[in-house]
Design a protein around this motif. Structure first.
Motif, PDB file in Angstrom:
ATOM      1  N   ARG A  21      52.484  31.233   3.381  1.00 47.94           N
ATOM      2  CA  ARG A  21      53.518  32.267   3.352  1.00 47.94           C
ATOM      3  C   ARG A  21      53.464  33.028   2.048  1.00 47.94           C
ATOM      4  N   ASP A  22      53.981  34.241   2.109  1.00 51.42           N
ATOM      5  CA  ASP A  22      54.132  35.085   0.934  1.00 51.42           C
ATOM      6  C   ASP A  22      55.630  35.279   0.763  1.00 51.42           C
ATOM      7  N   ASN A  23      56.210  34.611  -0.204  1.00 57.94           N
ATOM      8  CA  ASN A  23      57.663  34.658  -0.381  1.00 57.94           C
ATOM      9  C   ASN A  23      58.147  36.053  -0.785  1.00 57.94           C
ATOM     10  N   ALA A  24      57.341  36.765  -1.514  1.00 57.38           N
ATOM     11  CA  ALA A  24      57.742  38.099  -1.952  1.00 57.38           C
ATOM     12  C   ALA A  24      57.823  39.068  -0.776  1.00 57.38           C
ATOM     13  N   LYS A  25      56.977  38.849   0.214  1.00 54.39           N
ATOM     14  CA  LYS A  25      56.915  39.764   1.358  1.00 54.39           C
ATOM     15  C   LYS A  25      57.588  39.191   2.606  1.00 54.39           C
ATOM     16  N   ASN A  26      58.054  37.949   2.520  1.00 57.92           N
ATOM     17  CA  ASN A  26      58.658  37.284   3.685  1.00 57.92           C
ATOM     18  C   ASN A  26      57.716  37.294   4.885  1.00 57.92           C
ATOM     19  N   THR A  27      56.498  36.891   4.633  1.00 59.37           N
ATOM     20  CA  THR A  27      55.525  36.796   5.709  1.00 59.37           C
ATOM     21  C   THR A  27      54.992  35.367   5.814  1.00 59.37           C
ATOM     22  N   VAL A  28      54.577  35.005   7.009  1.00 62.64           N
ATOM     23  CA  VAL A  28      53.959  33.703   7.241  1.00 62.64           C
ATOM     24  C   VAL A  28      52.719  33.927   8.095  1.00 62.64           C
ATOM     25  N   THR A  29      51.671  33.204   7.755  1.00 60.03           N
ATOM     26  CA  THR A  29      50.392  33.349   8.442  1.00 60.03           C
ATOM     27  C   THR A  29      49.928  31.998   8.954  1.00 60.03           C
ATOM     28  N   LEU A  30      49.352  32.000  10.126  1.00 58.26           N
ATOM     29  CA  LEU A  30      48.766  30.792  10.699  1.00 58.26           C
ATOM     30  C   LEU A  30      47.285  31.052  10.925  1.00 58.26           C
ATOM     31  N   GLN A  31      46.456  30.391  10.163  1.00 57.41           N
ATOM     32  CA  GLN A  31      45.011  30.479  10.345  1.00 57.41           C
ATOM     33  C   GLN A  31      44.586  29.347  11.257  1.00 57.41           C
ATOM     34  N   MET A  32      43.988  29.702  12.378  1.00 57.25           N
ATOM     35  CA  MET A  32      43.601  28.720  13.378  1.00 57.25           C
ATOM     36  C   MET A  32      42.080  28.677  13.486  1.00 57.25           C
ATOM     37  N   ASN A  33      41.516  27.549  13.155  1.00 52.08           N
ATOM     38  CA  ASN A  33      40.070  27.354  13.233  1.00 52.08           C
ATOM     39  C   ASN A  33      39.733  26.280  14.263  1.00 52.08           C
ATOM     40  N   SER A  34      38.483  26.248  14.652  1.00 50.11           N
ATOM     41  CA  SER A  34      38.009  25.247  15.615  1.00 50.11           C
ATOM     42  C   SER A  34      38.931  25.174  16.823  1.00 50.11           C
ATOM     43  N   LEU A  35      39.218  26.323  17.365  1.00 49.68           N
ATOM     44  CA  LEU A  35      40.166  26.381  18.478  1.00 49.68           C
ATOM     45  C   LEU A  35      39.621  25.698  19.718  1.00 49.68           C
ATOM     46  N   LYS A  36      40.546  25.108  20.460  1.00 47.58           N
ATOM     47  CA  LYS A  36      40.208  24.383  21.674  1.00 47.58           C
ATOM     48  C   LYS A  36      40.940  25.016  22.854  1.00 47.58           C
ATOM     49  N   PRO A  37      40.420  24.824  24.062  1.00 49.64           N
ATOM     50  CA  PRO A  37      41.129  25.386  25.230  1.00 49.64           C
ATOM     51  C   PRO A  37      42.583  24.917  25.313  1.00 49.64           C
ATOM     52  N   GLU A  38      42.863  23.727  24.863  1.00 47.24           N
ATOM     53  CA  GLU A  38      44.239  23.220  24.920  1.00 47.24           C
ATOM     54  C   GLU A  38      45.154  23.872  23.892  1.00 47.24           C
ATOM     55  N   ASP A  39      44.623  24.716  23.036  1.00 52.53           N
ATOM     56  CA  ASP A  39      45.450  25.498  22.119  1.00 52.53           C
ATOM     57  C   ASP A  39      45.999  26.756  22.796  1.00 52.53           C
ATOM     58  N   THR A  40      45.538  27.021  24.000  1.00 54.16           N
ATOM     59  CA  THR A  40      46.024  28.190  24.740  1.00 54.16           C
ATOM     60  C   THR A  40      47.528  28.088  24.934  1.00 54.16           C
ATOM     61  N   ALA A  41      48.236  29.120  24.499  1.00 54.88           N
ATOM     62  CA  ALA A  41      49.696  29.095  24.545  1.00 54.88           C
ATOM     63  C   ALA A  41      50.251  30.439  24.095  1.00 54.88           C
ATOM     64  N   VAL A  42      51.544  30.591  24.286  1.00 53.85           N
ATOM     65  CA  VAL A  42      52.259  31.683  23.643  1.00 53.85           C
ATOM     66  C   VAL A  42      52.785  31.144  22.313  1.00 53.85           C
ATOM     67  N   TYR A  43      52.390  31.793  21.230  1.00 58.38           N
ATOM     68  CA  TYR A  43      52.781  31.370  19.891  1.00 58.38           C
ATOM     69  C   TYR A  43      53.923  32.268  19.397  1.00 58.38           C
ATOM     70  N   SER A  44      54.962  31.630  18.884  1.00 57.43           N
ATOM     71  CA  SER A  44      56.132  32.366  18.398  1.00 57.43           C
ATOM     72  C   SER A  44      56.438  31.983  16.958  1.00 57.43           C
ATOM     73  N   CYS A  45      56.791  32.980  16.207  1.00 58.64           N
ATOM     74  CA  CYS A  45      57.186  32.791  14.811  1.00 58.64           C
ATOM     75  C   CYS A  45      58.685  32.503  14.745  1.00 58.64           C
ATOM     76  N   ASN A  46      59.067  31.653  13.822  1.00 59.98           N
ATOM     77  CA  ASN A  46      60.474  31.346  13.596  1.00 59.98           C
ATOM     78  C   ASN A  46      60.771  31.412  12.111  1.00 59.98           C
ATOM     79  N   ALA A  47      61.940  31.914  11.778  1.00 54.70           N
ATOM     80  CA  ALA A  47      62.343  31.982  10.372  1.00 54.70           C
ATOM     81  C   ALA A  47      63.822  31.669  10.247  1.00 54.70           C
TER      82      ALA A  47
END
Length: 119
Positions: free
Chosen positions: A71-97
């Motif tokens: 996250r970048d506290n100054a900008k109020n942003t959050v990032t999710l870096q996803m590597n080595s993705l698998k078929p079971e990672d298939t989903a709707v991803y939602s951010c929460n704050a």
């Protein structure tokens, strides 16, 4: 009123990478936790990764070692870096704050973004 805008997501082959970003806007006095949840087909929504204002992170066991939340506290942003993705990672991803405005506490969700991992 606090709003979250997500970007990223899409279609990727197994083993590939994707990055999701979420930006919060509004009269935010302080931001406590930010994180990402996902809802896979036929499953309940689950926490993927979270990070608090001090930078402490938490991950679902299924993504440890593959996903990184930041996250970048100054900008109020959050990032999710996803590597080595698998078929079971298939989903709707939602951010929460969660945090505080001058009006009081808030806990808000983004609109969700689809991540599809093909085998």
């Amino acid at each position: 009123q606090v709003q979250l805008v997500e970007s990223g997501g899409g279609l990727v082959q197994a083993g590939g990478s994707l990055s999701l970003s979420c930006a919060a806007s509004g009269s935010i006095s302080s931001m406590s936790t930010m994180g990402w949840y996902r809802q896979r087909p036929g499953k309940q929504r689950e926490l993927v990764a979270g990070i608090n204002s001090g930078g402490t992170t938490t991950y679902a066991d299924s993504v440890k070692g593959r996903f990184t939340v930041s996250r970048d506290n100054a900008k109020n942003t959050v990032t999710l870096q996803m590597n080595s993705l698998k078929p079971e990672d298939t989903a709707v991803y939602s951010c929460n704050a969660a945090g505080r405005t001058w009006r009081g506490l808030f806990n808000v969700w983004g609109q969700g973004t689809q991540v599809t991992v093909s085998s």
